[in-house]
Design a protein around this motif. Structure first.
Motif, PDB file in Angstrom:
ATOM      1  N   LEU A 197       6.567   4.965   4.194  1.00  6.16           N
ATOM      2  CA  LEU A 197       5.406   4.143   3.825  1.00  6.16           C
ATOM      3  C   LEU A 197       4.110   4.952   3.959  1.00  6.16           C
ATOM      4  N   ARG A 198       3.988   5.710   5.037  1.00 10.35           N
ATOM      5  CA  ARG A 198       2.783   6.546   5.235  1.00 10.35           C
ATOM      6  C   ARG A 198       2.632   7.547   4.088  1.00 10.35           C
ATOM      7  N   LYS A 199       3.739   8.187   3.729  1.00 11.85           N
ATOM      8  CA  LYS A 199       3.687   9.183   2.659  1.00 11.85           C
ATOM      9  C   LYS A 199       3.309   8.529   1.326  1.00 11.85           C
ATOM     10  N   ALA A 200       3.882   7.360   1.058  1.00  6.23           N
ATOM     11  CA  ALA A 200       3.574   6.654  -0.191  1.00  6.23           C
ATOM     12  C   ALA A 200       2.091   6.281  -0.254  1.00  6.23           C
ATOM     13  N   VAL A 201       1.520   5.832   0.868  1.00  3.99           N
ATOM     14  CA  VAL A 201       0.090   5.490   0.911  1.00  3.99           C
ATOM     15  C   VAL A 201      -0.758   6.741   0.699  1.00  3.99           C
ATOM     16  N   ARG A 202      -0.318   7.841   1.292  1.00  6.73           N
ATOM     17  CA  ARG A 202      -1.050   9.117   1.144  1.00  6.73           C
ATOM     18  C   ARG A 202      -1.078   9.566  -0.325  1.00  6.73           C
ATOM     19  N   LEU A 203       0.049   9.383  -1.010  1.00 12.26           N
ATOM     20  CA  LEU A 203       0.152   9.822  -2.412  1.00 12.26           C
ATOM     21  C   LEU A 203      -0.425   8.818  -3.406  1.00 12.26           C
ATOM     22  N   SER A 204      -0.526   7.541  -2.987  1.00 15.65           N
ATOM     23  CA  SER A 204      -1.089   6.495  -3.876  1.00 15.65           C
ATOM     24  C   SER A 204      -2.166   5.719  -3.117  1.00 15.65           C
ATOM     25  N   PRO A 205      -3.272   6.377  -2.757  1.00 20.13           N
ATOM     26  CA  PRO A 205      -4.273   5.734  -1.893  1.00 20.13           C
ATOM     27  C   PRO A 205      -4.948   4.515  -2.515  1.00 20.13           C
ATOM     28  N   GLU A 206      -4.838   4.347  -3.845  1.00 16.14           N
ATOM     29  CA  GLU A 206      -5.483   3.198  -4.495  1.00 16.14           C
ATOM     30  C   GLU A 206      -4.539   1.996  -4.624  1.00 16.14           C
ATOM     31  N   ASP A 207      -3.318   2.118  -4.133  1.00 16.36           N
ATOM     32  CA  ASP A 207      -2.319   1.059  -4.321  1.00 16.36           C
ATOM     33  C   ASP A 207      -2.323   0.103  -3.122  1.00 16.36           C
ATOM     34  N   PRO A 208      -2.896  -1.114  -3.269  1.00 16.13           N
ATOM     35  CA  PRO A 208      -2.976  -2.026  -2.121  1.00 16.13           C
ATOM     36  C   PRO A 208      -1.630  -2.600  -1.705  1.00 16.13           C
ATOM     37  N   TYR A 209      -0.681  -2.675  -2.653  1.00 18.16           N
ATOM     38  CA  TYR A 209       0.644  -3.254  -2.357  1.00 18.16           C
ATOM     39  C   TYR A 209       1.353  -2.448  -1.278  1.00 18.16           C
ATOM     40  N   ILE A 210       1.348  -1.135  -1.416  1.00 16.28           N
ATOM     41  CA  ILE A 210       2.063  -0.302  -0.441  1.00 16.28           C
ATOM     42  C   ILE A 210       1.322  -0.297   0.901  1.00 16.28           C
ATOM     43  N   LYS A 211      -0.008  -0.470   0.848  1.00 19.54           N
ATOM     44  CA  LYS A 211      -0.804  -0.535   2.092  1.00 19.54           C
ATOM     45  C   LYS A 211      -0.462  -1.777   2.909  1.00 19.54           C
ATOM     46  N   VAL A 212      -0.280  -2.903   2.219  1.00 14.72           N
ATOM     47  CA  VAL A 212       0.013  -4.138   2.949  1.00 14.72           C
ATOM     48  C   VAL A 212       1.409  -4.072   3.573  1.00 14.72           C
ATOM     49  N   LEU A 213       2.353  -3.386   2.921  1.00 16.11           N
ATOM     50  CA  LEU A 213       3.692  -3.205   3.523  1.00 16.11           C
ATOM     51  C   LEU A 213       3.606  -2.291   4.751  1.00 16.11           C
ATOM     52  N   LEU A 214       2.768  -1.243   4.661  1.00 17.91           N
ATOM     53  CA  LEU A 214       2.572  -0.368   5.828  1.00 17.91           C
ATOM     54  C   LEU A 214       1.953  -1.166   6.976  1.00 17.91           C
ATOM     55  N   ALA A 215       0.998  -2.046   6.666  1.00 17.56           N
ATOM     56  CA  ALA A 215       0.382  -2.883   7.711  1.00 17.56           C
ATOM     57  C   ALA A 215       1.430  -3.759   8.400  1.00 17.56           C
ATOM     58  N   LEU A 216       2.335  -4.344   7.602  1.00 12.79           N
ATOM     59  CA  LEU A 216       3.391  -5.186   8.180  1.00 12.79           C
ATOM     60  C   LEU A 216       4.324  -4.380   9.083  1.00 12.79           C
ATOM     61  N   LYS A 217       4.636  -3.150   8.668  1.00 15.65           N
ATOM     62  CA  LYS A 217       5.513  -2.308   9.489  1.00 15.65           C
ATOM     63  C   LYS A 217       4.820  -1.929  10.793  1.00 15.65           C
ATOM     64  N   LEU A 218       3.538  -1.568  10.696  1.00 16.36           N
ATOM     65  CA  LEU A 218       2.774  -1.220  11.906  1.00 16.36           C
ATOM     66  C   LEU A 218       2.678  -2.430  12.841  1.00 16.36           C
ATOM     67  N   GLN A 219       2.558  -3.614  12.258  1.00 20.31           N
ATOM     68  CA  GLN A 219       2.533  -4.842  13.068  1.00 20.31           C
ATOM     69  C   GLN A 219       3.865  -5.010  13.812  1.00 20.31           C
ATOM     70  N   ASP A 220       4.983  -4.740  13.110  1.00 21.43           N
ATOM     71  CA  ASP A 220       6.310  -4.789  13.753  1.00 21.43           C
ATOM     72  C   ASP A 220       6.348  -3.909  14.996  1.00 21.43           C
ATOM     73  N   LEU A 221       5.676  -2.757  14.907  1.00 17.30           N
ATOM     74  CA  LEU A 221       5.756  -1.743  15.963  1.00 17.30           C
ATOM     75  C   LEU A 221       4.643  -1.884  16.995  1.00 17.30           C
ATOM     76  N   GLY A 222       3.832  -2.949  16.864  1.00 18.30           N
ATOM     77  CA  GLY A 222       2.775  -3.187  17.848  1.00 18.30           C
ATOM     78  C   GLY A 222       1.525  -2.344  17.659  1.00 18.30           C
ATOM     79  N   GLU A 223       1.410  -1.685  16.503  1.00 10.96           N
ATOM     80  CA  GLU A 223       0.232  -0.826  16.237  1.00 10.96           C
ATOM     81  C   GLU A 223      -0.849  -1.668  15.543  1.00 10.96           C
TER      82      GLU A 223
END
Length: 463
Positions: A197-223
């Motif tokens: 997810l981090r790599k995908a956000v890095r390569l597609s910084p304008e894509d909000p869909y992948i950012k929201v999935l990264l946020a959900l994963k970080l939430q899972d991990l307490g970040e």
């Protein structure tokens, strides 16, 4: 005779194509209406993703419904996209689908025209196959199709994107596809999908869909701090808004901001009123509100009315979900849990059974359902024996998921209390032995197994 030979030859050639007709896409027939809604949503709202693939998938679904003319219309839209955007090798998927649809309409000459188009590109690209191209773009198209068709296809989808990434490791679209599927399969509090997810956000910084999935994963991990950053960025983007709202709502619900989640879901539903997923998320919000109210200390009759009202709202949303998506097993489970709180035990039992009888339940889902059904038997039906039976059935599904660990903890608590209270001592000591064995604590397991044998009078003194 000659005509039959032509038909056989064309069929032989069609089977070599890489397209939706040959990819063995797995989904339930009664889920087709919901799949159509999800395809349309992606074309309308997810403007950074594979709309060519969605037109193709829509054509295939229309073919399955016997709507060959409508299927051709979707393929015409795909062909217009190919001409407009110069999509190169990806055109082969559309042409392959066109060949299949014309074949099914009995237009063999038209089918042959599209086979010839595929053959020409394969020859120009020096493909060793006459009607088949092995390339990253085709792997990617197959991956998106499998991903859209649901959980039974996820392992194959992940393999497709992994294969594409071997050829082009930094391709933004391939990384996004891989990350999305890794996230969908990452049902645990582990880090499997975090780096993709981090790599995908890095390569597609304008894509909000992948950012929201990264946020959900970080939430899972307490970040939480980093998760908030990505949620804010995703919500401030002008593109894909309706699609982002559904996942942002999930984020806020899990954070406990249920009214904010409901607000986002209401906005998303205005754009997609027939989305089973959105109704399910709304149901979860009402369910969570109901449990919060039920467990709050200062209860009084007015609050009890509110509990009933929230429970009914949750049940209505889950019922709506299942109208739109009949094989969504977790909607049955969540509805059963709400019904159990209303003492509607027969209805709850029926819905748990519907969930457990779903076709091809994936391992972690079966474990989660067994855990929840076991809790229902233990807490609401006061049947520890039936609860134990469910926990054991779930543990037999050999996948070490988060749900598997919950099953083990639930079984351990029941067995420990039974040993302490001397309830069915042989069975209870055996169960505790099994718990420690599954935890990898062999010495502790042996102690309880020996106690069980001694109590049953079957211990071998030489053991």
């Amino acid at each position: 005779m000659g005509e039959n030979t032509d038909v056989d030859q064309i069929m032989e050639n069609l089977l070599q194509l890489r397209c939706h007709f040959t990819w063995r896409l797995l989904f339930e027939e009664n889920d087709i209406p919901d799949l159509e809604v999800r395809i349309l949503e992606q074309v309308q709202f997810l403007d950074t993703k594979n709309s060519l693939g969605m037109h193709n998938l829509r054509a295939y679904v229309r073919h399955l419904k016997g709507q060959e003319d409508e299927a051709l219309q979707s393929l015409k839209e795909a062909e217009a996209l190919i001409q407009r955007e110069q999509l190169g090798k990806r055109s082969l998927v559309t042409w392959g689908n066109c060949a299949w649809v014309h074949y099914h309409r009995g237009s063999l000459a038209e089918a042959q025209i599209y086979l010839d188009k595929v053959e020409k590109v394969c020859k120009e690209s020096a493909s060793p196959f006459r009607y088949r191209m092995e390339c990253a773009e085709m792997d990617c198209e197959e991956g998106w199709a499998l991903l859209k068709c649901g959980g039974k296809n996820y392992n194959r989808a992940l393999a497709c994107f992994a294969k594409a990434l071997k050829k082009e490791p930094d391709n933004p679209e391939f990384n996004t596809g891989y990350a999305v599927i890794a996230y969908r399969q990452d049902f645990d509090d582990n880090y499997v999908s975090l780096e993709p997810l981090r790599k995908a956000v890095r390569l597609s910084p304008e894509d909000p869909y992948i950012k929201v999935l990264l946020a959900l994963k970080l939430q899972d991990l307490g970040e939480q701090v980093e998760a908030e950053k990505y949620i804010e960025e995703a919500l401030s983007s002008a593109s894909c808004q309706s699609y982002v709202f559904r996942y942002a709502a999930k984020y806020f619900r899990r954070k406990g901001c249920i009214d904010k989640a409901l607000h986002l879901l209401h906005k998303a539903l205005q754009a997609s009123p027939s989305s089973g997923y959105l109704h399910y998320q709304k149901g979860l919000c009402y369910k969570q509100k109901m449990f919060q109210l039920k467990t709050s200390r200062n209860r009084h009759p007015r609050r009890q009315d509110n509990v009933q009202e929230l429970a009914q709202q949750a049940i209505c949303e889950f019922q709506e979900t299942l109208k739109l998506r009949p094989s969504f097993e977790m909607a049955y489970v969540c509805m059963a849990e709400v019904q159990a709180e209303l003492h509607q035990y027969e209805e709850a039992e029926e819905n748990f059974q519907k969930a457990l009888n779903s076709n091809n339940l994936v391992a972690h889902a079966e474990q989660d359902i067994r855990f929840r059904y076991g809790r229902f038997q233990q807490i609401h039906k006061k049947s520890e024996d039936k609860a134990i039976s469910q926990y054991l059935k779930g543990l037999k599904v050999e996948e070490k998921s988060f749900a598997w660990r919950k099953l083990l903890t639930a079984l351990e608590k029941v067995a420990e209390r039974r040993v302490y209270q001397n309830v069915h001592p042989v069975e209870s000591n055996s169960l505790l032995g099994l718990v420690y064995k599954l935890k990898g604590q062999e010495m502790k397991a042996l102690i309880f197994y020996e106690t069980a044998l001694r109590l049953s009078g079957e211990i071998n003194p030489a053991f």
